[in-house]
Write an enzyme that holds these catalytic residues in place. Structure first.
Site, PDB file in Angstrom:
ATOM      1  N   SER A  56      64.568   9.740 -10.738  1.00 23.77           N
ATOM      2  CA  SER A  56      64.622   8.706  -9.705  1.00 23.77           C
ATOM      3  C   SER A  56      64.866   9.258  -8.307  1.00 23.77           C
ATOM      4  CB  SER A  56      65.708   7.679 -10.045  1.00 23.77           C
ATOM      5  OG  SER A  56      66.965   8.311 -10.225  1.00 23.77           O
ATOM      6  N   HIS A 281      71.532   6.509  -4.436  1.00 19.62           N
ATOM      7  CA  HIS A 281      70.242   7.201  -4.348  1.00 19.62           C
ATOM      8  C   HIS A 281      69.825   7.346  -2.881  1.00 19.62           C
ATOM      9  CE1 HIS A 281      69.867   6.545  -8.644  1.00 19.62           C
ATOM     10  NE2 HIS A 281      68.755   7.248  -8.641  1.00 19.62           N
TER      11      HIS A 281
END
Length: 305
Positions: A56, A281
């Protein structure tokens, strides 16, 4: 392989490396510029065939525009930026949120085994993997839960060291041979490709000072988790060096832009993102920073090591 084949293969590898360096040579300037510009094309009929593998942190979940719902993949992730600026002739991005080293060989929803994208025609492979093998998602959830219970202590570290050894350090060591096998498989499929292992960006303050409750980890766990990420990146660097691959440091260039910083300054979103991105993230600026680190590496080194 016979001796009369080796010189040709070596020349081919050197030629491809030189073409790649030419293609991204202008990108070292791009990385330093305030307003990015396109890199010079490869020219002279040469091609750059680029394949991106990863999890990811590569795919860019939540960052507009999402082009693959199964893998939470953005067309503004760092491989897409690298491909555009290097003017790759072909670009295949099979990175997928949640991927571990297992997904290099196994399907993940609608995503085929990532290694299927690599072939003898591939010139460049970037690989960012290992975080999910170590257990990024579980670590974050565990440390957030324990941090709320003891915000001034180090409950997460105590939990992972309860057996008498650091379970996260062990997980990093156990991931090393898995990444090694991935690199060997990449080389087998693309023996002339330039292979680049991409490290993980700075997620938490490099000075170890926490920011509870914005990031709900206990004060004493920030340094422990920072050191765990550094241990993971060191492992990736070491494995790359031992397996004819290069390593790109994305931690150093992102220091000072971790998830504890103000929204205007951070490139990593906290557990409740303010910018379009997945929790913990990179946001679009984080992907941009990783792209610049990759381009800088490609422009500065022509060899495989």
């Amino acid at each position: 392989m016979t001796n009369d084949r080796r010189p040709a293969d070596g020349a081919r590898a050197r030629r491809r490396a030189a073409v790649l360096a030419t293609a991204v040579g202008g990108c070292a300037l791009v990385a330093a510029a305030t307003t990015p510009a396109a890199a010079h094309p490869a020219g002279h009929g040469h091609r750059l065939d680029y394949v991106a593998l990863g999890d990811s942190y590569t795919s860019g979940p939540g960052i507009p525009t999402q082009v693959d719902a199964n893998c939470a993949r953005s067309d503004q992730n760092y491989p897409s930026l690298v491909a555009r600026r290097a003017r790759a002739a072909t670009f295949t991005d099979v990175s997928c949120a949640g991927a571990t080293t297992v997904q290099m060989w196994q399907t993940q929803g609608t995503n085929r085994p990532q290694l299927d994208a690599v072939s003898r025609n591939t010139d460049l492979v970037t690989l960012q993997i290992g975080g999910n093998d170590v257990g990024f998602g579980t670590i974050i959830a565990t440390c957030a839960r324990l941090g709320v219970q003891d915000p001034t202590g180090s409950p997460c570290e105590r939990s992972y060291e309860a057996s008498g050894q650091d379970a996260l350090a062990l997980a990093v060591r156990q991931t090393a041979p898995k990444v090694t096998e991935v690199l060997r498989a990449v080389h087998a499929r693309a023996p002339h490709a330039r292979v680049v292992v991409v490290g993980y960006p700075d997620l938490l303050p490099d000075d170890g000072v926490g920011c509870f409750p914005q990031v709900p980890f206990a004060q004493g766990d920030f340094a422990y988790l920072r050191d765990t990420e550094k241990r993971l990146n060191l492992m990736l660097r070491t494995v790359a060096g031992r397996n004819r691959a290069e390593y790109v440091d994305t931690y150093g260039p992102t220091v000072g832009h971790d998830m504890c910083k103000a929204p205007a300054d951070r490139w990593i979103e906290p557990l409740q993102p303010a910018a379009p991105a997945a929790p913990a993230h990179p946001n679009a600026r984080g992907e941009e920073a990783m792209a610049e680190a990759v381009l800088h590496r490609l422009a500065g080194h022509q060899g495989h090591r």
